[in-house]
Scaffold this motif. Structure first.
Motif, short mmCIF file in Angstrom:
data_model
loop_
_atom_site.label_atom_id
_atom_site.label_comp_id
_atom_site.label_asym_id
_atom_site.label_seq_id
_atom_site.Cartn_x
_atom_site.Cartn_y
_atom_site.Cartn_z
N LYS A 44 0.81 -1.21 0.00
CA LYS A 44 0.00 0.00 0.00
C LYS A 44 0.85 1.27 0.00
O LYS A 44 0.45 2.30 -0.57
N ASP A 45 2.02 1.23 0.63
CA ASP A 45 2.90 2.40 0.68
C ASP A 45 4.34 1.92 0.56
O ASP A 45 4.86 1.28 1.48
N SER A 47 7.09 3.33 0.85
CA SER A 47 8.07 3.89 1.77
C SER A 47 8.36 2.93 2.93
O SER A 47 9.40 3.05 3.58
N LYS A 54 9.77 5.90 -3.05
CA LYS A 54 8.71 6.90 -2.91
C LYS A 54 9.16 8.25 -3.46
O LYS A 54 8.40 8.92 -4.17
N ASN A 230 1.24 6.02 -3.89
CA ASN A 230 2.54 5.43 -3.52
C ASN A 230 2.49 3.93 -3.33
O ASN A 230 3.37 3.36 -2.67
N SER A 231 1.50 3.28 -3.92
CA SER A 231 1.42 1.83 -3.80
C SER A 231 2.20 1.14 -4.91
O SER A 231 2.58 1.74 -5.91
#
Length: 270
Positions: A44-45, A47, A54, A230-231
């Protein structure tokens, strides 16, 4: 990270049919398992695994949305229908009334005999000096994405590296992809990536702001991936029919962009 076991379901979806708006049902970090094998994963992210990735996709997206990067119109069928129904109307006029979406391709372009070009080439975007920041950011993002694949699903990374042994470095984007396409606000009808190398995975990185939809739907498994800002979705696009749900702006200047890396079989052995 949890594992979702994919199971085949019956459906009436056909290639070429527009993907309807469907709420996502996959929206947490997960591995995707089919018949006991991990075939991909969703983060999902990014980072969480790479702050550098990212940052790179933020830079790439900013450049992609600017005038620095030449984008090619991709007309949906309603644009052609409008033009055909109105003799004398130009394509630009039809685009203003229909749905025209914008994309930028990087890396290698396969031969296209239908256009009397029987040889591979490199995307013309690379020749544009203003696009160099975008290209460097996308190249770096590809390498970072490959590192995440190696970390989380080493068997997928190993297999893709093996499948690229007969692809020359001059046709590679990163180490185990041949090209990239960035899409601005593009939903897609159901299709299967038949030009991809069987056994490989694509990477789909997403940037979005003030927009709903734009989710990847795979009807074979009744799976719709959220594709948050950002996924990162790693998926074997050659395997199943899939589509992208319509994109709905919820505020002015809303968008959903996808930054995709893919491996084309046209470059094996040339």
């Amino acid at each position: 990270m949890k594992t979702i076991k994919l199971e085949q379901v019956e459906h009436q979806t056909k290639i070429g049919k527009d993907c309807p708006y469907i709420e996502p049902n996959v929206y947490e970090d997960c591995f995707l398992e089919l018949d006991g094998e991990i075939i991909g994963f969703y983060i999902k992210d990014v980072s969480k695994y790479s702050e550098k990735l990212k940052q790179l996709i933020t830079i790439a997206n900013k450049e992609f949305r600017s005038s620095n990067v030449h984008k090619t119109p991709m007309d949906r069928s309603n644009v052609l229908a409008i033009q055909q129904a109105n003799p004398g109307m130009t394509r630009s006029q039809a685009r203003a009334l229909g749905t025209s979406q914008m994309s930028a391709i990087l890396g290698s372009i396969p031969p296209k005999p239908q256009f009397k070009r029987n040889y591979p080439t490199i995307s013309s975007v690379h020749k544009n000096e203003k696009s160099q920041i975008f290209i460097k950011a996308m190249w770096g993002a590809c390498l970072e994405a490959e590192k995440i694949i190696k970390e989380l699903a080493p068997h997928l990374h190993e297999r893709q590296v093996e499948l690229f042994e007969d692809i020359k470095k001059e046709w590679r984007f990163g180490n185990m992809y041949t090209g990239s396409i960035s899409n601005f606000n593009i939903s897609a009808p159901f299709h299967r990536d038949t030009g991809n190398i069987v056994g490989t995975v694509n990477v789909i990185l997403t940037k979005r702001k003030n927009a709903l939809g734009g989710c990847l739907n795979v009807p074979d498994y009744n799976a719709t991936f959220e594709q948050a800002d950002n996924s990162m979705l790693v998926y074997p696009a050659w395997r199943n029919v899939h589509g992208v749900t319509p994109i709905k702006q919820i505020a002015e200047n809303g968008y959903r962009n996808s930054l995709i890396f893919y491996p084309l079989k046209a470059f094996k052995g040339i």
